[in-house]
Every structure is written in C-alpha cells, then in structure tokens.
Design a protein around this motif. Structure first.
Motif, PDB file in Angstrom:
ATOM      1  N   ALA A 125      29.268  32.319  41.054  1.00  0.00           N
ATOM      2  CA  ALA A 125      28.957  33.521  41.827  1.00  0.00           C
ATOM      3  C   ALA A 125      27.507  33.939  41.617  1.00  0.00           C
ATOM      4  CB  ALA A 125      29.896  34.657  41.426  1.00  0.00           C
ATOM      5  N   GLU A 126      27.048  33.874  40.389  1.00  0.00           N
ATOM      6  CA  GLU A 126      25.652  34.202  40.110  1.00  0.00           C
ATOM      7  C   GLU A 126      24.725  33.177  40.757  1.00  0.00           C
ATOM      8  OE1 GLU A 126      23.488  36.020  36.321  1.00  0.00           O
ATOM      9  OE2 GLU A 126      24.081  33.948  35.994  1.00  0.00           O
ATOM     10  N   HIS A 127      25.108  31.919  40.707  1.00  0.00           N
ATOM     11  CA  HIS A 127      24.285  30.855  41.295  1.00  0.00           C
ATOM     12  C   HIS A 127      24.090  31.073  42.793  1.00  0.00           C
ATOM     13  CE1 HIS A 127      22.748  26.766  41.906  1.00  0.00           C
ATOM     14  NE2 HIS A 127      23.550  26.705  42.949  1.00  0.00           N
ATOM     15  N   TYR A 128      25.175  31.467  43.484  1.00  0.00           N
ATOM     16  CA  TYR A 128      25.103  31.649  44.938  1.00  0.00           C
ATOM     17  C   TYR A 128      24.727  33.080  45.343  1.00  0.00           C
ATOM     18  CZ  TYR A 128      27.238  27.041  45.378  1.00  0.00           C
ATOM     19  OH  TYR A 128      27.495  25.680  45.309  1.00  0.00           O
ATOM     20  N   GLY A 129      24.558  33.960  44.360  1.00  0.00           N
ATOM     21  CA  GLY A 129      24.148  35.321  44.655  1.00  0.00           C
ATOM     22  C   GLY A 129      25.203  36.154  45.331  1.00  0.00           C
ATOM     23  N   VAL A 130      26.472  35.920  44.980  1.00  0.00           N
ATOM     24  CA  VAL A 130      27.587  36.638  45.609  1.00  0.00           C
ATOM     25  C   VAL A 130      28.447  37.268  44.514  1.00  0.00           C
ATOM     26  CG1 VAL A 130      29.545  36.476  47.184  1.00  0.00           C
ATOM     27  CG2 VAL A 130      27.621  34.901  47.440  1.00  0.00           C
ATOM     28  N   PRO A 131      28.646  38.587  44.537  1.00  0.00           N
ATOM     29  CA  PRO A 131      29.477  39.217  43.507  1.00  0.00           C
ATOM     30  C   PRO A 131      30.954  38.884  43.695  1.00  0.00           C
ATOM     31  CG  PRO A 131      28.909  40.815  45.173  1.00  0.00           C
ATOM     32  CD  PRO A 131      28.150  39.557  45.527  1.00  0.00           C
ATOM     33  N   VAL A 132      31.700  38.845  42.595  1.00  0.00           N
ATOM     34  CA  VAL A 132      33.137  38.553  42.622  1.00  0.00           C
ATOM     35  C   VAL A 132      33.864  39.628  41.828  1.00  0.00           C
ATOM     36  CG1 VAL A 132      34.929  36.972  41.820  1.00  0.00           C
ATOM     37  CG2 VAL A 132      32.888  36.073  42.901  1.00  0.00           C
ATOM     38  N   PHE A 133      34.996  40.058  42.368  1.00  0.00           N
ATOM     39  CA  PHE A 133      35.804  41.094  41.742  1.00  0.00           C
ATOM     40  C   PHE A 133      37.225  40.579  41.580  1.00  0.00           C
ATOM     41  CE2 PHE A 133      38.234  45.195  43.066  1.00  0.00           C
ATOM     42  CZ  PHE A 133      38.595  45.473  41.756  1.00  0.00           C
ATOM     43  N   SER A 134      37.801  40.788  40.384  1.00  0.00           N
ATOM     44  CA  SER A 134      39.198  40.424  40.139  1.00  0.00           C
ATOM     45  C   SER A 134      39.860  41.516  39.318  1.00  0.00           C
ATOM     46  CB  SER A 134      39.283  39.089  39.394  1.00  0.00           C
ATOM     47  OG  SER A 134      40.631  38.729  39.153  1.00  0.00           O
ATOM     48  N   SER A 135      41.122  41.810  39.630  1.00  0.00           N
ATOM     49  CA  SER A 135      41.832  42.852  38.888  1.00  0.00           C
ATOM     50  C   SER A 135      43.312  42.816  39.215  1.00  0.00           C
ATOM     51  CB  SER A 135      41.280  44.235  39.243  1.00  0.00           C
ATOM     52  OG  SER A 135      41.998  45.274  38.608  1.00  0.00           O
ATOM     53  N   SER A 136      44.117  43.314  38.292  1.00  0.00           N
ATOM     54  CA  SER A 136      45.509  43.653  38.562  1.00  0.00           C
ATOM     55  C   SER A 136      45.549  45.068  39.122  1.00  0.00           C
ATOM     56  CB  SER A 136      46.331  43.590  37.270  1.00  0.00           C
ATOM     57  OG  SER A 136      47.501  44.377  37.367  1.00  0.00           O
ATOM     58  N   SER A 137      46.539  45.358  39.944  1.00  0.00           N
ATOM     59  CA  SER A 137      46.692  46.708  40.476  1.00  0.00           C
ATOM     60  C   SER A 137      47.053  47.717  39.392  1.00  0.00           C
ATOM     61  CB  SER A 137      47.749  46.721  41.583  1.00  0.00           C
ATOM     62  OG  SER A 137      48.983  46.225  41.094  1.00  0.00           O
ATOM     63  N   LEU A 138      47.494  47.232  38.223  1.00  0.00           N
ATOM     64  CA  LEU A 138      47.868  48.142  37.138  1.00  0.00           C
ATOM     65  C   LEU A 138      46.658  48.779  36.460  1.00  0.00           C
ATOM     66  CD1 LEU A 138      50.723  48.992  36.225  1.00  0.00           C
ATOM     67  CD2 LEU A 138      50.667  47.000  37.714  1.00  0.00           C
ATOM     68  N   ARG A 139      45.467  48.360  36.810  1.00  0.00           N
ATOM     69  CA  ARG A 139      44.256  49.051  36.363  1.00  0.00           C
ATOM     70  C   ARG A 139      44.261  50.485  36.888  1.00  0.00           C
ATOM     71  NH1 ARG A 139      39.233  48.141  34.360  1.00  0.00           N
ATOM     72  NH2 ARG A 139      39.853  45.995  33.915  1.00  0.00           N
ATOM     73  N   TYR A 140      44.955  50.709  37.993  1.00  0.00           N
ATOM     74  CA  TYR A 140      44.933  52.011  38.662  1.00  0.00           C
ATOM     75  C   TYR A 140      46.258  52.763  38.507  1.00  0.00           C
ATOM     76  CZ  TYR A 140      40.829  49.703  40.392  1.00  0.00           C
ATOM     77  OH  TYR A 140      39.626  49.023  40.452  1.00  0.00           O
ATOM     78  N   ILE A 141      46.953  52.528  37.391  1.00  0.00           N
ATOM     79  CA  ILE A 141      48.198  53.216  37.103  1.00  0.00           C
ATOM     80  C   ILE A 141      47.965  54.726  37.031  1.00  0.00           C
ATOM     81  CG2 ILE A 141      47.925  53.024  34.590  1.00  0.00           C
ATOM     82  CD1 ILE A 141      50.974  52.509  34.444  1.00  0.00           C
TER      83      ILE A 141
END
Length: 345
Positions: free
Chosen positions: A161-177
């Motif tokens: 992602a850094e190489h291609y200059g594109v941000p990436v986001f990953s998460s479980s929905s339980l982060r927002y409990i």
C-alpha cells in the motif's frame, strides 16, 4: 499449518511478488489521488457482511452519512475450500443481484467498473493475492476481518500500500461496540486495563483467534491501544483466556467463548470509574467509517495497531503450543519481518 499457508499464498499470489519489511509500517499519506466517484465494488460473496453493506448503501432511504456511495459490481469468489463459506456463495450472489448489483467474472473486470473496493472474502488466506491488483490499480480498499491469515501477509499488504501510495483500512465491526466512543473520549479517564470477550469459533485453515476471536481482540486493542509486550494463553475446548501485558504495566485480557451463551462485550477499568461495554452495534457504525475513509483517504485505524492485533493472536497460538508460557510480541514481529523478506515487488 505454516507451510500449508505459505504454499497456498505462493501458488495464488501474483508472480514475482515480494517485499521487505524491517519495521511495522505506518502509512504516511492518504493516497495519490482523491476518489473519482462513488462506485463501490465487492470481492467475496461468501459472507453476510457483503449483503449487509449492500442493503445499507443501496437502500432507497440510505442515510446522507453514506455520501452517495453505492455497490455497483461484485466478484463472488470468495473462499475456495472452506465449506461453511463456499456454500454461501450461490445464495448471496442471488441476493445481491436482486439489489441491482452486476456480477463480474474477475477482479480485473471489477476494477474497470468501480472506484473503491470492499474486500470481503471470508478466507484471510486469499486477501494478499486479491489485495495486490487493487492496490496496483490505485483504488482505496477496506479489508474485512481478518486482514490476512498471518501477520506476514498483513505486513506485505501494508508495505505494498505504501509502495503504490494507496491507504488501506482493516477492522472488525466490534471496534465500534456500544460505549467505546465515550470511553475513548475520556469518560473513564486514563484506561488502566480492559477485559473483552467474544465468540471464538475455530477454523483449521486459520490460526485459532483469526477466524472469530479477532472480534474480541479488536475490542481489547480499541480500548488499550498499542504497546503490548507479552502474551500468554490458557486453552480448553470450550474457551480461551489470553492475557497481554503492556509496556506501561497495564494488563488486558481476552476471553474466547465456544461453550455456553455467546456474545460480545467487556469491562474497561479507568482512573475515574470501571464500566461495562454496551451491546454490539451492528455493521453500520463500521460502514460509516469505511465511507469516510473512501471519501477522504484518511484511515481511522493505524497499520501499527492492526499489525499488533495480528501479532497478539499469533503470539497466543505460540503460547498455546508452549503450554501457556508468555510469548514476546517482538519475537512474533521479528519472525514475520524475516518471512516477509522472501517477497519482492
């Protein structure tokens, strides 16, 4: 398991892939270009998340909070050899077509029709190979849990992602409990410790906690933040109990449930008060954050934290092998850095 996983990725990933990671990566930019439109593509129709996200985004009364983003195309595959996932694809494909979504035959075809991507494939082993062409195309992508089936793969994705200059986001929905936003805003003062729990169903193709325990681990790290140094795990057929000790002396625990009543929650210990977390809030709080990220390129969870979550789960597996003895998080991180050097972009 490790050699099987590595063979799977070598056989599946793009030819010539490789990367070298010396430290956990934290993205420093928000992408080379702003999103050019509102067209969303989905990869993986083997999970209910794909249907839930589409129902919300494509609904006739979709909230303005979703900024006009609509799912327009989907590539069904998806898991290839996990029966519980593969058997869902036909039914979910039918459902998503009924919502006006075009079904395409390849990731390449999908990328020609969309601006951003929800990578929903239930099988984390496939995320590396599926993420690479998306990053190369310069399209922002959300990767659903687990980000990958190993810490090494996640490191490679972030570095690509850094190489291609594109941000990436990953998460479980339980982060927002329920209740977490208030706690993070300081309602209990400094967080001194946390206990989190969730179901922890096992899947033999993935490290134990990656498949479902990640939900509770994500809750734990949302409260505690980064800085976990050692991990120890107690395991029985019916439950897991994993203890992390943070560098500032704080203790956080995760209980994985396989017998009895299952659910999501936890307790946060603060300098002002101790509080129990609320109920699971569903997928929409996460989806709202995904849409904000699609529109702005600003990731709401740092790669550093996501990598530490995966390292915590791998350390728990190693602790299990060692009869519950503590495992160094740095040991796990360094192992994955070395493995990642086998790949070359």
């Amino acid at each position: 398991m490790m050699s099987t996983r590595r063979n799977f990725i070598r056989n599946s990933a793009l030819a010539g892939l490789g990367i070298s990671i010396s430290v956990p990566l934290i993205a420093k930019n928000t992408g080379s270009v702003e999103a050019q439109g509102k067209r969303v593509g989905i990869i993986g129709l083997d999970t209910s998340h794909s249907i839930a996200f589409t129902k919300t985004l494509n609904g006739e009364e979709a909230s303005s909070e979703y900024l006009g983003y609509k799912v327009v195309a989907a590539y069904p595959k998806g898991s290839l050899d996990i029966p519980s996932s593969v058997e869902r694809i036909e039914g979910y494909t039918r459902q998503i077509k009924e919502m006006g979504v075009e079904i395409v035959g390849s990731i390449e075809e999908l990328l020609s029709k969309v601006d951003v991507v929800l990578l929903e494939t239930n099988d984390g082993r496939r995320h590396l190979e599926q993420a690479l062409p998306i990053l190369k195309a310069g399209k922002r992508m959300f990767i659903d849990k687990p980000m990958a089936a190993s810490l090494t793969d996640a490191m490679i994705i972030f570095n690509a992602a850094e190489h291609y200059g594109v941000p990436v986001f990953s998460s479980s929905s339980l982060r927002y409990i329920g209740g977490m936003d208030e706690i993070k805003a300081g309602s209990v003062g400094k967080i001194l410790g946390a206990d989190a729990f969730s179901p922890a169903t096992l899947e033999e193709t993935h490290p134990d906690l990656f498949w479902y325990g990640i939900h509770g681990v994500e809750t734990l790290f949302t409260a505690m933040g980064t800085g976990c140094q050692t991990v120890s795990r107690a395991f029985t057929e019916g439950a897991d109990f994993v203890t992390g000790i943070w560098k500032d002396g704080r203790i956080g625990t995760f209980r994985g449930i396989r017998e009895g009543k299952r659910g999501y929650g936890g307790t946060i210990y603060g300098e002002k008060e101790n509080v129990n977390l609320g109920t699971y809030a569903g997928y929409n709080p996460l989806l709202k954050e995904v849409v904000k990220y699609f529109d702005s390129g600003i990731i709401p969870v740092t790669p550093e934290e996501t990598l530490e979550i995966l390292a915590f789960m791998e350390a728990a597996d190693l602790s299990k092998e060692k009869g519950g003895k503590p495992v160094s998080m740095e040991q796990i991180m360094e192992k994955s850095r070395k493995e990642s050097r086998e790949f070359k972009l």
